[in-house]
Design a protein around this motif. Structure first.
Motif, mmCIF file in Angstrom:
data_model
loop_
_atom_site.group_PDB
_atom_site.id
_atom_site.type_symbol
_atom_site.label_atom_id
_atom_site.label_comp_id
_atom_site.label_asym_id
_atom_site.label_seq_id
_atom_site.Cartn_x
_atom_site.Cartn_y
_atom_site.Cartn_z
ATOM 1 N N ARG A 67 0.614 -1.043 -0.422
ATOM 2 C CA ARG A 67 -0.125 -0.350 -0.173
ATOM 3 C C ARG A 67 0.505 1.564 0.629
ATOM 4 O O ARG A 67 1.630 1.031 0.886
ATOM 5 N N LYS A 69 1.012 5.145 0.261
ATOM 6 C CA LYS A 69 0.677 6.369 1.426
ATOM 7 C C LYS A 69 -0.202 7.512 1.380
ATOM 8 O O LYS A 69 -0.888 6.887 2.140
ATOM 9 N N ALA A 70 -0.315 7.156 0.150
ATOM 10 C CA ALA A 70 -1.570 8.348 -0.089
ATOM 11 C C ALA A 70 -2.027 7.948 -1.046
ATOM 12 O O ALA A 70 -1.454 7.664 -2.794
ATOM 13 N N GLY A 71 -3.820 7.693 -1.073
ATOM 14 C CA GLY A 71 -4.122 6.891 -2.276
ATOM 15 C C GLY A 71 -4.321 5.469 -2.521
ATOM 16 O O GLY A 71 -3.733 4.962 -2.036
ATOM 17 N N GLN A 107 2.792 -1.526 4.140
ATOM 18 C CA GLN A 107 2.963 -0.114 3.920
ATOM 19 C C GLN A 107 4.143 1.028 3.636
ATOM 20 O O GLN A 107 4.653 0.746 4.766
ATOM 21 N N LEU A 109 6.264 4.160 4.235
ATOM 22 C CA LEU A 109 5.974 5.323 4.965
ATOM 23 C C LEU A 109 6.409 6.452 4.470
ATOM 24 O O LEU A 109 6.037 7.332 4.355
ATOM 25 N N MET B 62 -1.337 6.933 10.250
ATOM 26 C CA MET B 62 -0.981 8.051 9.405
ATOM 27 C C MET B 62 -1.851 8.303 8.350
ATOM 28 O O MET B 62 -2.871 7.792 7.702
ATOM 29 N N GLN B 64 -1.842 10.778 5.281
ATOM 30 C CA GLN B 64 -1.125 11.626 4.639
ATOM 31 C C GLN B 64 -2.162 13.052 3.541
ATOM 32 O O GLN B 64 -2.815 12.596 2.760
ATOM 33 N N ASN B 85 -10.487 10.082 3.230
ATOM 34 C CA ASN B 85 -10.598 8.815 3.019
ATOM 35 C C ASN B 85 -9.995 8.133 4.338
ATOM 36 O O ASN B 85 -8.747 8.607 3.799
ATOM 37 N N LEU B 87 -8.734 4.262 5.137
ATOM 38 C CA LEU B 87 -8.486 3.259 4.857
ATOM 39 C C LEU B 87 -8.211 1.961 5.899
ATOM 40 O O LEU B 87 -6.989 2.108 6.081
ATOM 41 N N LEU B 88 -9.444 1.399 6.536
ATOM 42 C CA LEU B 88 -8.660 0.278 7.274
ATOM 43 C C LEU B 88 -8.239 -0.995 5.749
ATOM 44 O O LEU B 88 -8.298 -0.743 5.517
ATOM 45 N N ASN B 141 -5.560 11.340 3.154
ATOM 46 C CA ASN B 141 -5.703 9.738 3.223
ATOM 47 C C ASN B 141 -5.355 9.646 4.581
ATOM 48 O O ASN B 141 -4.380 9.699 4.616
ATOM 49 N N ASN B 143 -4.884 6.414 6.760
ATOM 50 C CA ASN B 143 -4.170 4.297 6.561
ATOM 51 C C ASN B 143 -4.460 4.785 8.186
ATOM 52 O O ASN B 143 -3.545 4.516 9.453
#
Lengths: 229, 404
Positions: A67, A69-71, A107, A109, B62, B64, B85, B87-88, B141, B143
């Motif tokens: 995943r 960081k953004a979007g 993920q 960072l 987190m 962003q 948004n 996100l889980l 976003n 997270n």
């Protein structure tokens, strides 16, 4: 993007590596891993229940997700995910747990260069600490040929500005086989071979880092760990 | 290693729930906190603008923020756009239900939308570059990295801190030509806010009328009702989410609101201080900016709520005078602070749960019944008998009004 100023680092050493084990509470194993300014979190959960469509009597099903960081994940993230998945599938001893699922999540960072290689290393550490059965451990190294034609190992993002070619190699720890080769840009085959040797030598450092970190986590000294391997 | 990891969130089994209910009835929490004590909040800013990780105990989130230029919505041609948004799933391993419309995810998203978008906290008109043609679209976003209870607070603090930290490029629009400047050409600019909202979460249980602040995952899953309040720095209510299976009486909710307003204010002060410190570190040079890698490195420069707000273990008395400078409604600060120590003393006696709403019942009753208050006050310590009546009116108007 807020790029840091050009840093004066050596061209043939990996950036400083750090890791912290099990920062997360809900999974079997997790690691926060960083190489220089690039940082990732990797987590594994397994063996757990699998959906019937993915159920296999020969071995466990590997679920791997990267995943950003953004979007939502873009195409580049899916390519990265596929590359990591390929390496993990080779390394995982899926026969040990048939009819189950191993879930590996990564993920991002912070991305400051060599994120592909860092993600693979992070996944390996997560699997090691999470106790997933592996045939061997693996390490990935990223190198580029910069504008001047020099080989730069594990470049920072500022150094990749005008690169001529970029290479990512993943090696295994037992026989030193190549698990992953990803290239971008134009280069001669002789350069490719040179860089492959350079990366292979660097991967030894990463394996040593794995050993020392896992030994430290389990409360044993590095010397004991070296004697036992 | 469990095969069915879906079921193994703490607090979902019957024995766990009855245990937590009993514990709350006795005014005890598993981690030793009091019912109105919250975990320490830690902020770590990233090297990118608009990137932050918030930790509340084990809960980690987190956020962003990114921006891009685009056409505006047809219905609002001179306003920018903001997308939030949460996100889980991913590293948090929370998408066990495999549902597209997972309850928890929907609730989180809806809460963030209401707190930030519906309350109009960001000045969207300032994001317009050329009406009907070019506006900034801000994406936030969030997270979830680890869930140990109270995702609402963590995500709202993360969203706010990320938005306050974010810088967007400067842009000019002349004669139909759009020019976006890079960082080395012109400094990036921060976003403009109308107000700054943060949320606070309480959990209510059937066994006791006393809500607990900042629940852990065990407490949250075993709870019967959850109340989430968002206040801004002017102590205005931005959003209220209350619901569940246990009815809660109105004075309890009002008391929660009062405490939440004070906590939101101090959280905002903390976020501002943390941002100022981060600004300082950036100006010292790029070497000192670890970014999010600082989470691993464990440097001493941790931006934690307890450290920055100088709060002692044995609870605060008056908040230090320096924090009152940013006050818009100064008279509201003192009565709120007076209520804080009285709440502490009430919560300090474990078996006497009625102490928790000491004098507020008196202050909300009609004036002619004020003779009853000295007799009730006699139960408590002597220094609380003389409570000025004017504290009723110095809070925001909604709280002072009779609601029946």
């Amino acid at each position: 993007m807020n790029l840091p100023a050009k840093m004066d680092v050596e061209k043939d050493t990996l950036r400083q590596m750090h890791c912290e084990f099990n920062p997360l509470s809900r999974c079997d194993g997790s690691v926060m891993y960083s190489q220089g300014a690039t940082g990732l979190i990797g987590a594994v959960l397994g063996p757990i229940e699998v959906k019937t469509q993915n159920l296999s009597i020969d071995g466990s099903y590997l679920e791997c997700n990267y995943r950003p960081k953004a979007g939502l994940p873009q195409v580049i993230d899916r390519i990265r995910e596929a590359a990591i998945r390929d390496v993990l599938e080779l390394a995982l001893l899926s026969e040990a747990h048939p009819r189950s699922k191993m879930s590996v999540q990564i993920q991002e960072l912070e991305d400051r260069g060599s994120i592909d290689a860092c993600a693979v290393n992070c996944a390996c550490l997560a699997m090691l600490i999470g106790g997933l059965p592996l045939k061997y451990s693996f390490a990935a190294v990223h190198a580029i040929i910069n504008e001047q034609g020099e080989y730069v190992l594990d470049p920072d993002q500022s150094e990749t500005q005008h690169q001529r070619a970029s290479f990512t190699f993943a090696f295994d720890s037992v026989e030193g086989n190549l698990l992953l080769v990803r290239t971008k840009g134009s280069f001669k085959i002789a350069q490719f071979n040179d860089i492959e040797c350079l990366c292979r030598a660097a991967s030894a450092e990463i394996f040593q880092f794995y050993r020392s970190q896992v030994a430290k986590y389990h409360g044993r000294s590095e010397a004991t760990a070296k004697n036992e391997t | 290693m469990f095969m069915n990891s879906n079921l193994f969130e703490p607090g979902k089994s019957k024995p766990e729930r009855s245990f937590v209910q009993l514990a709350v009835k006795q005014n005890q929490r598993l981690d030793g906190r009091r019912s109105n004590e919250s975990r320490d909040v830690e902020l770590t800013f990233g090297s990118d603008w608009g990137s932050v990780v918030v930790s509340m105990g084990d809960t980690q989130v987190m956020a962003q923020v990114t921006c891009e230029m685009g056409p505006p919505a047809l219905s609002r041609p001179n306003e920018g756009k903001i997308h939030l948004n949460v996100l889980l799933g991913g590293v948090a391993f929370l998408d066990e239900a495999y549902n597209t419309h997972d309850q928890r995810s929907l609730k989180l998203n809806s809460l963030l939308e209401r707190t930030f978008r519906s309350s109009r906290s960001i000045d969207l008109e300032s994001l317009c570059v050329a009406a009907e043609k070019h506006v900034w679209c801000i994406r936030v976003n969030v997270n979830v990295i680890n869930h140990d209870g109270n995702l609402y607070d963590a995500s709202s603090i993360a969203t706010l801190a990320a938005l306050m930290h974010f810088r967007r490029p400067d842009v000019t629009y002349k004669d139909g030509e759009l020019r976006i400047f890079k960082q080395n050409e012109r400094e990036f600019m921060p976003l403009l806010f109308h107000h700054y909202p943060v949320s606070v979460t309480y959990c209510v249980y059937k066994s006791s009328g006393q809500p607990i602040l900042d629940p852990t995952l065990l407490e949250e899953n075993a709870a019967d009702s959850v109340i989430v309040l968002s206040f801004n720095s002017y102590q205005e209510l931005c959003s209220l989410t209350a619901g569940g299976t246990t009815p809660t009486n109105a004075p309890t909710v009002m008391q929660c609101a009062r405490n939440a307003a004070a906590r939101c204010k101090s959280l905002l002060d903390f976020v501002r201080k943390a941002l100022a410190l981060d600004e300082e570190r950036r100006s010292q040079g790029d070497r000192s900016v670890d970014g999010l890698v600082g989470l691993i490195l464990n440097t001493e420069h941790k931006l934690s709520y307890n450290k920055l707000m100088g709060i002692q273990k044995q609870r605060q008395q008056q908040p230090p005078p320096s924090e009152n400078i940013e006050l818009d409604n100064e008279s509201s600060e003192t009565p709120v602070a007076n209520e804080e120590p009285s709440n502490e003393e009430g919560a300090g006696a474990p078996m006497d749960t009625s102490d928790w709403l000491p004098h507020d019942e008196d202050s909300q009753e009609l004036p002619m019944r004020s003779e009853a208050s000295p007799s009730k006050a006699g139960k408590y310590k002597t220094n609380k008998k003389t409570r000025p009546r004017k504290q009723n009116h110095s809070d925001s108007e909604e709280e002072a009004r009779q609601f029946i």
